[in-house]
Design a protein around this motif. Structure first.
Motif, PDB file in Angstrom:
ATOM      1  N   ALA A 214       0.822  -1.212   0.000  1.00 38.27           N
ATOM      2  CA  ALA A 214       0.000   0.000   0.000  1.00 38.27           C
ATOM      3  C   ALA A 214       0.855   1.261   0.000  1.00 38.27           C
ATOM      4  O   ALA A 214       0.395   2.328  -0.418  1.00 38.27           O
ATOM      5  CB  ALA A 214      -0.926  -0.007   1.214  1.00 38.27           C
ATOM      6  N   LEU A 215       2.118   1.152   0.467  1.00 42.00           N
ATOM      7  CA  LEU A 215       2.994   2.321   0.482  1.00 42.00           C
ATOM      8  C   LEU A 215       3.428   2.713  -0.927  1.00 42.00           C
ATOM      9  O   LEU A 215       3.829   3.859  -1.149  1.00 42.00           O
ATOM     10  CB  LEU A 215       4.237   2.040   1.343  1.00 42.00           C
ATOM     11  N   LEU A 216       3.386   1.745  -1.845  1.00 39.00           N
ATOM     12  CA  LEU A 216       3.748   2.048  -3.227  1.00 39.00           C
ATOM     13  C   LEU A 216       2.478   2.472  -3.955  1.00 39.00           C
ATOM     14  O   LEU A 216       1.728   1.647  -4.464  1.00 39.00           O
ATOM     15  CB  LEU A 216       4.391   0.829  -3.892  1.00 39.00           C
ATOM     16  N   SER A 217       2.253   3.763  -4.007  1.00 35.47           N
ATOM     17  CA  SER A 217       1.020   4.296  -4.583  1.00 35.47           C
ATOM     18  C   SER A 217       0.988   4.093  -6.093  1.00 35.47           C
ATOM     19  O   SER A 217       2.005   3.782  -6.725  1.00 35.47           O
ATOM     20  CB  SER A 217       0.895   5.788  -4.252  1.00 35.47           C
ATOM     21  N   GLU A 218      -0.183   4.288  -6.674  1.00 36.12           N
ATOM     22  CA  GLU A 218      -0.330   4.123  -8.120  1.00 36.12           C
ATOM     23  C   GLU A 218       0.574   5.077  -8.903  1.00 36.12           C
ATOM     24  O   GLU A 218       1.228   4.647  -9.862  1.00 36.12           O
ATOM     25  CB  GLU A 218      -1.792   4.315  -8.526  1.00 36.12           C
ATOM     26  N   PRO A 219       0.656   6.371  -8.558  1.00 36.29           N
ATOM     27  CA  PRO A 219       1.582   7.252  -9.290  1.00 36.29           C
ATOM     28  C   PRO A 219       3.031   6.803  -9.172  1.00 36.29           C
ATOM     29  O   PRO A 219       3.801   6.921 -10.136  1.00 36.29           O
ATOM     30  CB  PRO A 219       1.370   8.617  -8.628  1.00 36.29           C
ATOM     31  N   LEU A 220       3.407   6.271  -7.997  1.00 33.58           N
ATOM     32  CA  LEU A 220       4.785   5.811  -7.830  1.00 33.58           C
ATOM     33  C   LEU A 220       5.062   4.630  -8.751  1.00 33.58           C
ATOM     34  O   LEU A 220       6.063   4.621  -9.482  1.00 33.58           O
ATOM     35  CB  LEU A 220       5.013   5.427  -6.367  1.00 33.58           C
ATOM     36  N   VAL A 221       4.202   3.619  -8.720  1.00 34.55           N
ATOM     37  CA  VAL A 221       4.399   2.427  -9.563  1.00 34.55           C
ATOM     38  C   VAL A 221       4.331   2.810 -11.037  1.00 34.55           C
ATOM     39  O   VAL A 221       5.125   2.322 -11.854  1.00 34.55           O
ATOM     40  CB  VAL A 221       3.346   1.358  -9.222  1.00 34.55           C
ATOM     41  N   ASN A 222       3.418   3.697 -11.377  1.00 32.51           N
ATOM     42  CA  ASN A 222       3.271   4.141 -12.761  1.00 32.51           C
ATOM     43  C   ASN A 222       4.531   4.849 -13.243  1.00 32.51           C
ATOM     44  O   ASN A 222       5.076   4.537 -14.319  1.00 32.51           O
ATOM     45  CB  ASN A 222       2.053   5.062 -12.865  1.00 32.51           C
ATOM     46  N   GLY A 223       5.010   5.810 -12.463  1.00 35.49           N
ATOM     47  CA  GLY A 223       6.224   6.535 -12.842  1.00 35.49           C
ATOM     48  C   GLY A 223       7.445   5.642 -12.857  1.00 35.49           C
ATOM     49  O   GLY A 223       8.331   5.776 -13.718  1.00 35.49           O
ATOM     50  N   PHE A 224       7.502   4.701 -11.893  1.00 37.58           N
ATOM     51  CA  PHE A 224       8.647   3.790 -11.816  1.00 37.58           C
ATOM     52  C   PHE A 224       8.715   2.884 -13.043  1.00 37.58           C
ATOM     53  O   PHE A 224       9.771   2.737 -13.667  1.00 37.58           O
ATOM     54  CB  PHE A 224       8.538   2.953 -10.542  1.00 37.58           C
ATOM     55  N   THR A 225       7.603   2.264 -13.406  1.00 34.13           N
ATOM     56  CA  THR A 225       7.614   1.345 -14.547  1.00 34.13           C
ATOM     57  C   THR A 225       7.825   2.089 -15.872  1.00 34.13           C
ATOM     58  O   THR A 225       8.464   1.563 -16.778  1.00 34.13           O
ATOM     59  CB  THR A 225       6.306   0.545 -14.600  1.00 34.13           C
ATOM     60  N   THR A 226       7.305   3.318 -15.966  1.00 32.25           N
ATOM     61  CA  THR A 226       7.543   4.099 -17.185  1.00 32.25           C
ATOM     62  C   THR A 226       9.012   4.455 -17.319  1.00 32.25           C
ATOM     63  O   THR A 226       9.598   4.369 -18.408  1.00 32.25           O
ATOM     64  CB  THR A 226       6.686   5.375 -17.179  1.00 32.25           C
ATOM     65  N   THR A 465       2.645   4.156 -22.568  1.00 34.46           N
ATOM     66  CA  THR A 465       1.346   4.831 -22.579  1.00 34.46           C
ATOM     67  C   THR A 465       0.852   5.144 -21.171  1.00 34.46           C
ATOM     68  O   THR A 465      -0.084   5.925 -20.998  1.00 34.46           O
ATOM     69  CB  THR A 465       0.300   3.967 -23.302  1.00 34.46           C
ATOM     70  N   GLN A 466       1.485   4.539 -20.155  1.00 31.05           N
ATOM     71  CA  GLN A 466       1.138   4.885 -18.775  1.00 31.05           C
ATOM     72  C   GLN A 466       1.384   6.354 -18.482  1.00 31.05           C
ATOM     73  O   GLN A 466       0.752   6.928 -17.593  1.00 31.05           O
ATOM     74  CB  GLN A 466       1.961   4.047 -17.791  1.00 31.05           C
ATOM     75  N   ALA A 467       2.310   6.959 -19.226  1.00 32.71           N
ATOM     76  CA  ALA A 467       2.620   8.369 -18.997  1.00 32.71           C
ATOM     77  C   ALA A 467       1.399   9.255 -19.220  1.00 32.71           C
ATOM     78  O   ALA A 467       1.318  10.365 -18.674  1.00 32.71           O
ATOM     79  CB  ALA A 467       3.766   8.812 -19.913  1.00 32.71           C
TER      80      ALA A 467
END
Length: 675
Positions: A214-226, A465-467
Motif C-alpha cells: 500500500a505504500l507504493l502508490s499508483e503514481p509511484l508504480v506508474n512513474g517507476f515502470t515508465t 502509454t502509462q505516462a
C-alpha cells in the motif's frame, strides 16, 4: 413570474423534508463515565507476546494450518473436470506460447542465457501453484524485474567461468569490488539474487507485512515502470543496431549510453538493422491491426511473438546470418533441466541489500494484479500468503538458474480471457515448457538477438502509454503528479533502485500531507439541530455564546502535542502558557478569555499518548487561571482508555462527554446554576 418560481421551489423543499423521519431524543445530559456505565463498557485486555503464543498453541489445528499453508489442498478436491478443465487447458496452452518468446527475451535482458527465462515458466510456476491464492495470475518473467536484476549482474558478475560460453563473450567483466577475490558468473549472481528475494519475501510474510504494497502508490508504480521502460529501451540499442556500447553505472548512465551510441551508429550492422526493423514493423502490425480483428473471431490470441521467434530462427538458419552477416545470435541453449545448486554464501550476503528493492517491487506488481482479478472474479486473495508463495518460488527458482519472478500483466490477462479458471492452467503451461526444454530448446540457438530486442521494445508500448495517466494524477491531486515526476525523473536520470527510493520518500510525504498532517477548526451550531459544523465553511452556523468549540483532526502524541497547544491557543483566544514554554519570557500579560468554556472535540483524533494527556492538563490549568473550564468530548474507546490511564497516574482530572451537545448543555446548565 420569478416570485411564482421561488414559491414553487420553497414548496418543493418543504415537501422534500416532510418525507424525512423525525429525529427526536429526550434524555439527560450524559458524561463519558455515564456512557460507560449504561453501555456496560469493558476495557479490552491486551495480550502480551507470551499470552498470544500460548493462545495460538492452545487453538492450533494441524488440518487448518496445512490448508492455509498449502491452499491447493483446499480447492483442488473441489476441482471440476467438466467445468474447469477445458478453460484451463486452453489458457495453459496459450500462456505457454507467450512464455517462450518472453522468457527468452527477458532472460537476455537480465544478462543471462535465454534458457533461464524458460526455466522461469516451469519451476516458480509449479511452486506458486501449490502455495499461491490467486487463480489467474501468470508467474514468470517481467521486464522491470529483469532490468533490476541486470543492474545487480553488472555490479557483481564477471562471467569468467560462465555456464553458457557463447553468452560470455558479449558480457563485459565487472569485479565486485577492489577487495573481492571471487569471480562470479552472471548466472550465479542472478540465482543468488532470486534466492535472497525469496528469503526477504518469506521474512515479510512471517512479520505480516503483506500490506506493505500500500505504500507504493499508483503514481509511484506508474512513474517507476515508465522510467524503467526507458532503461529497457536503451539497453536494447546495442542488439537492435548490432554494435558494442560501453557499460555505464551510476547517475546519468542513460545519457552516457546514448552519447556513446550516437557515434557508433555508422558502424551498425546493416543486416541487423533490417532484421530489427522488420521485426518491429511485423509486431506493430500484428498488435495494432491483426490481433484486434482476430480477437473478434477467436478467443485464442494470435501468437505474434512466437511467430517472430520461429520465423527469425528459420531465416537465420537458412541465410546463415551468424557467420556470413555477423549477426549476433542467442547462442548455446542447454537441453534439459539444470541441476539444483545453492548460490555461493558470500554472494548471497553481497546481493542481500540489492535484492530488497526487487523483492518489494515484484511483490507489489504481483499482489496488485492478484487483487484486480480477485475483485473481478469474486474470490479472496491473502497478501501474506502471496508473499510466502513468491518467496518459496524464488528460493526454489534460485536453485535452478532462475531470475527473480513476478507477474506479467499481458500473460495474466490472456490466461483469464482465454478461459482460465484456476492455477491448473499454469501447470499445463509448465509441462508444455518442459517439453520444449527437453527436446526443442536447441532449435532456438540460431535465433538473432535483435529479434528478441525488437519484441521487447514493442512490448514496452503499454508501459510508455502509462505516462498519459499523469494528466489524471494532476487532476486528482497535484502532489500525486509530483510523485510521478520525481519517481520517473530519478529512475531515468539516476538509477532504478535510487528512483524507487526517491519515489517512496515522495509518496510517504504525500501520505503525510494528505492524512497524517493535523488540521483544526472552530465549530458552531446549526440552530435547533444540536449539530456542530465548521464555522469557516458554513456561513449559517453560529458560535455558541460563551463557548469556544475546537476540533482537532489527527493524532496527538509526543511529536504533535506542542503544535496542538499552539493551535488551540491561537483559535480560542490567547492565554499565556507556563514560563517554560515562554523560554523565560515573563513579560507576557495574562489575558482573560472572553468565553467561559472551551470544548475540545476529539471525535476526529485517532490516537493520544501520555504526552497528549499532559498537554490537556497544562491547558486546563492555564484556562482555570482565567476562569475558563475545558471539556473533552467525542473520544473513541481507545482515547477513553488513555485518558483514564492518565488520570490513574495523577496526570490530571478531565471532564469528558460523549458528544459536543452534551458538553454544551452541561456547561449552560452549570453556568445558569452559578448565576
Amino acid at each position: 413570474m420569478d416570485e411564482d418560481n421561488s414559491d414553487y421551489e420553497k414548496k418543493e423543499s418543504i415537501n422534500e423534508y416532510t418525507h424525512l423521519p423525525i429525529y427526536s431524543v429526550n434524555r439527560l445530559v450524559l458524561r463519558q463515565e455515564d456512557i460507560a456505565e449504561h453501555g456496560g463498557y469493558q476495557k479490552q485486555v491486551q495480550l502480551n507476546y507470551a499470552d498470544n503464543v500460548k493462545k495460538s498453541c492452545f487453538n492450533f489445528n494441524i488440518v487448518q494450518f496445512l490448508l492455509n499453508l498449502i491452499p491447493v489442498l483446499r480447492w483442488l478436491p473441489k476441482y471440476s473436470l467438466k467445468q474447469d478443465l477445458p478453460g484451463d487447458l486452453s489458457a495453459g496452452i496459450t500462456v505457454a506460447v507467450m512464455h517462450i518468446p518472453q522468457g527468452m527475451a527477458y532472460g537476455l535482458l537480465a544478462g543471462v542465457s535465454p534458457s533461464s527465462g524458460l526455466y522461469m515458466a516451469f519451476f516458480p510456476t509449479l511452486i506458486y501453484f501449490l502455495f499461491g491464492t490467486s487463480r489467474h495470475i501468470s508467474v514468470g518473467t517481467l521486464s522491470v524485474i529483469s532490468l533490476m536484476t541486470l543492474k545487480v549482474v553488472q555490479t557483481y558478475g564477471t562471467d569468467v567461468s560462465g555456464s553458457h560460453p557463447n553468452l560470455n563473450s558479449t558480457t563485459e567483466p565487472t569485479l565486485m569490488s577492489i577487495n573481492q577475490v571471487e569471480h562470479y558468473t552472471n548466472i550465479q549472481v542472478v540465482t543468488a539474487c532470486a534466492f535472497m528475494c525469496g528469503i526477504h519475501q518469506i521474512l515479510m510474510s512471517f512479520f505480516r507485512l503483506g500490506s506493505l504494497a500500500a505504500l507504493l502508490s499508483e503514481p509511484l508504480v506508474n512513474g517507476f515502470t515508465t522510467g524503467a521502460a526507458v532503461h529497457v529501451t536503451v539497453s536494447q540499442l546495442k542488439d537492435l543496431f548490432g554494435i558494442e556500447i560501453p557499460r555505464h553505472k551510476g547517475a546519468f548512465k542513460i545519457i552516457y549510453t546514448i552519447l556513446d551510441w550516437i557515434p557508433q551508429i555508422p558502424n551498425s550492422n546493416v543486416t541487423t538493422i533490417i532484421m530489427s526493423g522488420c521485426v518491429i514493423l511485423f509486431m506493430v502490425i500484428m498488435n495494432e491491426i491483426l490481433k484486434p480483428r482476430c480477437s473478434k473471431m477467436c478467443k485464442f490470441p494470435l501468437p505474434a511473438e512466437l511467430i517472430a521467434v520461429v520465423g527469425g530462427t528459420l531465416i537465420s538458419s537458412l541465410l546463415n546470418l551468424g557467420t556470413e552477416h555477423h549477426v549476433k545470435l542467442v547462442g548455446f541453449i542447454p537441453m534439459g533441466l539444470p541441476s539444483p545448486e545453492l548460490p555461493p554464501i558470500k554472494l548471497l550476503w553481497a546481493v542481500s541489500v540489492d535484492s530488497i528493492a526487487i523483492a518489494i517491487v515484484s511483490y507489489t506488481i504481483t499482489i496488485s494484479m492478484a487483487l484486480i482479478f480477485a475483485k473481478k472474479q469474486n474470490y479472496e486473495v491473502r497478501p501474506n500468503q502471496e508473499l510466502l508463495a513468491m518467496g518459496l518460488s524464488n528460493i526454489v527458482g534460485g536453485m535452478f538458474s532462475c531470475i527473480p519472478n513476478a507477474t506479467s500483466l499481458s500473460r495474466s490477462l490472456i490466461q483469464e480471457q482465454t478461459g482460465g479458471r484456476t492455477q491448473i492452467a499454469s501447470v499445463v503451461s509448465s509441462f508444455l515448457i518442459l517439453i520444449i526444454l527437453l527436446w526443442i530448446a536447441p532449435f532456438f540457438q540460431m535465433l538473432p538477438r535483435c529479434v528478441l530486442s525488437g519484441i521487447i521494445v514493442v512490448a514496452l508500448k503499454g508501459m510508455y502509454t502509462q505516462a498519459l495517466q499523469l494528466k489524471r494524477f494532476h487532476q486528482e491531486c497535484k502532489i500525486e503528479s509530483l510523485t510521478w515526476l520525481v519517481t520517473f525523473g530519478a529512475v531515468v536520470l539516476v538509477d532504478v533502485d535510487i528512483g524507487l527510493f526517491f519515489g517512496l520518500m515522495t509518496s510517504l510525504f504525500a501520505i503525510y500531507i494528505k492524512g497524517w498532517r493535523s488540521q483544526c477548526a472552530m465549530l458552531g451550531a446549526i440552530n435547533d439541530t444540536g449539530i456542530y459544523v465548521n464555522l469557516a465553511t458554513h456561513n449559517k452556523a453560529v458560535e455558541v455564546a460563551n463557548i469556544k468549540i475546537f476540533q482537532y483532526i489527527g493524532a496527538i502524541n509526543f511529536s504533535s502535542a506542542s503544535s496542538f497547544k499552539r493551535s488551540l491557543y491561537k483559535n480560542v483566544g490567547e492565554i499565556r502558557p507556563n514560563t517554560t514554554e515562554l523560554n523565560g519570557n515573563v513579560d507576557g500579560v495574562l489575558k482573560k478569555l472572553q468565553p467561559h468554556a472551551v470544548i475540545v472535540d476529539l471525535s476526529c483524533v485517532s490516537n493520544i499518548d501520555m504526552a497528549a494527556c499532559r498537554a490537556f492538563a497544562e491547558i486546563q490549568t492555564d484556562f482555570l487561571i482565567s476562569n475558563t473550564v475545558m471539556y473533552l468530548c467525542g473520544p473513541n474507546d481507545r482515547l477513553v482508555d488513555a485518558i483514564q490511564h492518565a488520570e490513574h497516574l495523577s496526570v490530571g482530572k478531565f471532564s469528558v462527554f460523549p458528544t459536543i451537545h452534551d458538553a454544551v448543555l452541561y456547561f449552560q446548565s452549570s453556568a445558569a446554576d452559578n448565576v
